[in-house]
Design an enzyme around this catalytic site. Structure first.
Site, mmCIF file in Angstrom:
data_model
loop_
_atom_site.group_PDB
_atom_site.id
_atom_site.type_symbol
_atom_site.label_atom_id
_atom_site.label_comp_id
_atom_site.label_asym_id
_atom_site.label_seq_id
_atom_site.Cartn_x
_atom_site.Cartn_y
_atom_site.Cartn_z
ATOM 1 C CG ASP A 441 32.701 37.393 32.328
ATOM 2 O OD1 ASP A 441 31.735 38.477 32.720
ATOM 3 O OD2 ASP A 441 34.009 37.708 32.804
ATOM 4 C CG ASP A 503 35.286 42.108 38.260
ATOM 5 O OD1 ASP A 503 35.116 40.882 38.594
ATOM 6 O OD2 ASP A 503 35.244 42.433 37.085
HETATM 7 C C1 GLA Z 1 35.151 40.205 34.280
HETATM 8 C C2 GLA Z 1 34.870 39.407 35.353
HETATM 9 C C3 GLA Z 1 36.252 38.846 35.957
HETATM 10 C C4 GLA Z 1 37.232 38.263 35.140
HETATM 11 C C5 GLA Z 1 37.434 39.174 33.788
HETATM 12 C C6 GLA Z 1 38.126 38.500 32.897
HETATM 13 O O1 GLA Z 1 35.663 41.467 34.618
HETATM 14 O O2 GLA Z 1 34.360 39.671 36.285
HETATM 15 O O3 GLA Z 1 35.990 37.988 37.075
HETATM 16 O O4 GLA Z 1 36.618 37.221 34.687
HETATM 17 O O5 GLA Z 1 36.199 39.535 33.362
HETATM 18 O O6 GLA Z 1 38.245 39.292 31.888
#
Ligand code: GLA
Length: 694
Positions: A441, A503
């Protein structure tokens, strides 16, 4: 005799004209030309000089330069302490080998050398272009702009399709008419970005499409400028900050690759070419993609609230549902109880996992599932042991306050100590645990700062770290994520195997977003999960069947707590997982067509002209008394067996629609030209068919 160089793909050709002592001119990029059909005459013999213009015709070349009397955008903006700022080519050579042209240019006055590599893959019809600049002089050369590619768009070009977006709203389609002016998009967020990803689709008046995408995970520029001959100059490259690139004597700057394609079949053709090219560029563990494992991700079901007991129970439940990969998301490491602390401290949290992650990983693999882990290597919370131990590792504002984003700061990966530390941490995890998948990420943008801009070097350092890990752990797959879909590009896909698209798991929002994702990237790298109802991002509530139908064609997963589902939904979830497994080989190979039937019905077909899976999506209720017909332009003339695969019930149905449950035989020519009768499905429904030529 004037020399021409032509490259031919499956459906497209390009032609360059050699001009002694100058960069080759763009004479053509468009539909396939017969091999013997080159330009009728040199460009100079075809157009008179305009009145009151320069006494030499300066036409679009593969590397147009300011110092040549080129008045549109230059391919290079650079100087040596204010001197050598207006470059011009003094010597040029073209090497033509098979499907590749290597253009070598020199400017003996400014002491520069340039290499432009253009290759048109005859299989995929995708053109790849990149540019390398070498400082052949004695002093330093400051670069403000170096185009990766300078491409011609024909005068019939009318509009540009591109994207804008934000967290939880990726790939918002935008379209702008091209006028006699400069159209330009810049991304200065330090990573691919939600708001200006480096992709464009130029559409002509006849519906042909020129598509291009910069394979790069950092800042970028895209521009299209009207030229005096009615064409447009379409350029892509990196957006460079002031002072970001200074080349010492003998040093080289190499641009990212641009991938581009022409399609006479509009956007579907361009998409199919991109998918073929991207599939060829990817590197899979074992050399070949294996069926994409259905995964469960813990994020929206649990957020930071997980521990050994809860995750063991979840793994048991997931295995029973038929899930094949268990991904432990954020929250597993020391002190990570919310998003305010602990990034950087990559050791398992002792309270949640007293014996580390080993027992959980063993439990997961013991159930026959793969174990995946979330990490965010480039990031650090000010409240972390790492920040306390190594404040000098943080990308700072050099005297200015550091801006945090989601409470976090960015590590300066250009420092060897940092890259080595991250390698040690990640390789330690990969060695000590049976991890076969990292969700990587990057949850914030990079703000200008530091004594010198490090944007591009930061991207290169991330690539290098990923490459090092891939080389040492060749069986591990990587998912690229950045606050959802903030790092979706073909550059990172050299190291990664899937993207986290967004998300937002709201299925209505996902339909539109996923269609746009697919215009460049194939479905097997598009992460799509069945989320909760209501969706956390929008609070809209959608049925399990609809959520599953929308995720079905992608790299499929589940992101909810199945223990909270009622018995009926749990059984349906298991059915959908089984359905996906039965269809995934076909969904994730072959070609895709996207279409619209009117009355708010969108369709998507996967496979080839003789065997297709067809998905129909209806978001809004119908406004017609009778359903629209679905015309499928790819079908051949012969008979097809059309079988309806979904079990959606409708309030009223027609006898013919009922026969499709067991396979109805219909002429392909009829389906192509008149269209398939669709069931009267309700709003928020996905209907699925298989069409097989007899
Ligand atoms: C980001 C990602 C999510 C999750 C969060 C965790 O927003 O897109 O899928 O992994 O971080 O903090």
């Amino acid at each position: 005799m004037t020399e021409f160089h032509a490259l031919h793909g499956r459906g497209s050709s390009l032609v360059l004209e050699v001009v002694p002592g100058s960069a080759p001119l763009w004479r053509y990029w468009g539909p396939l030309l017969p091999r013997d059909a080159l330009a009728e005459a040199p460009l100079a013999a075809t157009r008179p000089l305009p009145t009151f213009a320069l006494d030499k015709d300066v036409a679009l070349s593969v590397f147009p330069l300011l110092g040549e009397g080129w008045f549109a955008q230059s391919a290079l903006l650079a100087h040596r302490a204010g001197a050598d700022w207006a470059q011009a080519v003094t010597a040029a050579e073209v090497d033509h080998e098979g499907s590749e042209l290597l253009v070598r240019l020199a400017d003996s006055v400014s002491a520069l050398e340039v290499e432009i590599r253009l290759s048109l893959d005859p299989e995929t019809d995708v053109l790849t272009v990149s540019t390398k600049l070498t400082n052949a002089g004695a002093g330093a050369l400051d670069i403000q702009w170096l185009a990766a590619a300078s491409l011609p768009l024909p005068p019939e070009t009318r509009r540009m399709h591109f994207y804008n977006g934000r967290h939880q709203a990726e790939f918002g389609p935008q379209v702008q008419e091209l006028k006699r002016s400069l159209w330009r998009r810049e991304n200065r967020r330090g990573l691919t970005s939600h708001d200006a990803p480096p992709t464009g689709f130029a559409e002509t008046i006849e519906g042909c499409v020129y598509a291009a995408h910069l394979a790069w995970s950092g800042n970028s520029v895209q521009q299209a400028e009207w030229l005096d001959d009615g064409r447009y100059l379409w350029q892509f490259g990196e957006w460079l900050a002031p002072g970001e690139v200074r080349l010492g004597p003998g040093e080289t700057l190499e641009t990212p690759e641009l991938i581009a394609t022409f399609s006479a079949d509009g956007r579907n053709g361009a998409m199919q070419n991109f998918h073929a090219a991207i599939r060829k560029r990817m590197t899979w563990p074992g050399g070949k993609m294996r069926p994409r494992p259905v995964q469960i991700n813990t994020w929206e079901g649990f957020y930071f609230n997980h521990d050994m007991a809860g995750m063991t129970a979840l793994a048991d439940e997931a295995a029973q549902l038929g899930i094949e990969r268990f991904v432990l998301d954020d929250g597993w490491f020391e002190g990570r109880r919310n998003d305010k602390a602990a990034l950087g401290d990559w050791v398992p949290d002792r309270k949640k996992y007293p014996d580390g992650l080993g027992p959980l990983a063993a439990h997961v693999t013991g159930l026959g599932m793969e174990f995946g882990l979330w990490v965010e290597p480039e990031m650090i919370n000010p409240d972390s042991d790492l920040a306390r131990a190594h404040p000098e590792w943080i990308l700072t504002g050099a005297g200015r306050p550091v801006l945090t984003g989601r409470n976090q700061m960015v590590l300066d990966l250009t420092q060897h100590g940092v890259a080595d530390y991250l390698y040690a941490v990640l390789s330690g995890l990969l060695k000590s645990l049976p991890i076969s998948y990292l969700k990587w990420d990057h949850n914030r943008e990079i703000v200008a700062g530091g004594p010198r801009a490090v944007y591009r070097r930061q991207v290169q350092a991330t690539y290098a770290l990923m490459a090092r890990l891939r080389a040492d752990f060749p069986d591990v797959e990587i998912e690229a994520c950045a606050a959802g879909g903030g790092r979706i590009d073909a550059g990172i896909l050299k190291y990664a195997h899937r993207f986290w698209t967004s998300d937002s798991l709201d299925a209505v929002q996902r339909i539109a977003m996923q269609r746009e994702f697919l215009r460049v990237f194939p479905p097997e790298v598009m992460g799509s999960h069945i989320g909760t109802a209501p969706a956390h991002s929008t609070r809209r509530r959608q049925s399990l069947d609809f959520r599953a139908g929308v995720a079905l064609a992608a790299h499929f997963g589940v992101e909810l707590d199945p223990m909270k589902l009622d018995a009926k939904d749990k059984a349906r979830l298991a059915d959908w997982i089984a359905e996906h497994k039965a269809l995934r080989d076909q969904l994730h190979s072959g070609r895709i067509w996207l279409g619209e039937a009117g009355d708010g019905v969108f369709w998507q077909a996967h496979g080839d002209a003789r065997d297709l899976i067809l998905l129909l999506y209806r978001v809004e209720p119908t406004t017609q008394r009778h359903m629209p017909l679905i015309r499928l332009p790819m079908l051949g003339d012969g008979a097809y067996t059309v079988t309806r695969l979904d079990r959606t019930r409708t309030n009223h149905t027609a006898p013919f629609v009922e026969t499709m449950k067991n396979g109805a035989v219909v002429s392909g020519a009829w389906l192509r030209q008149s269209g398939l009768t669709m069931p009267a499905i309700a709003a928020e429904t996905v209907s699925i068919f298989r069409l097989v030529a007899k």
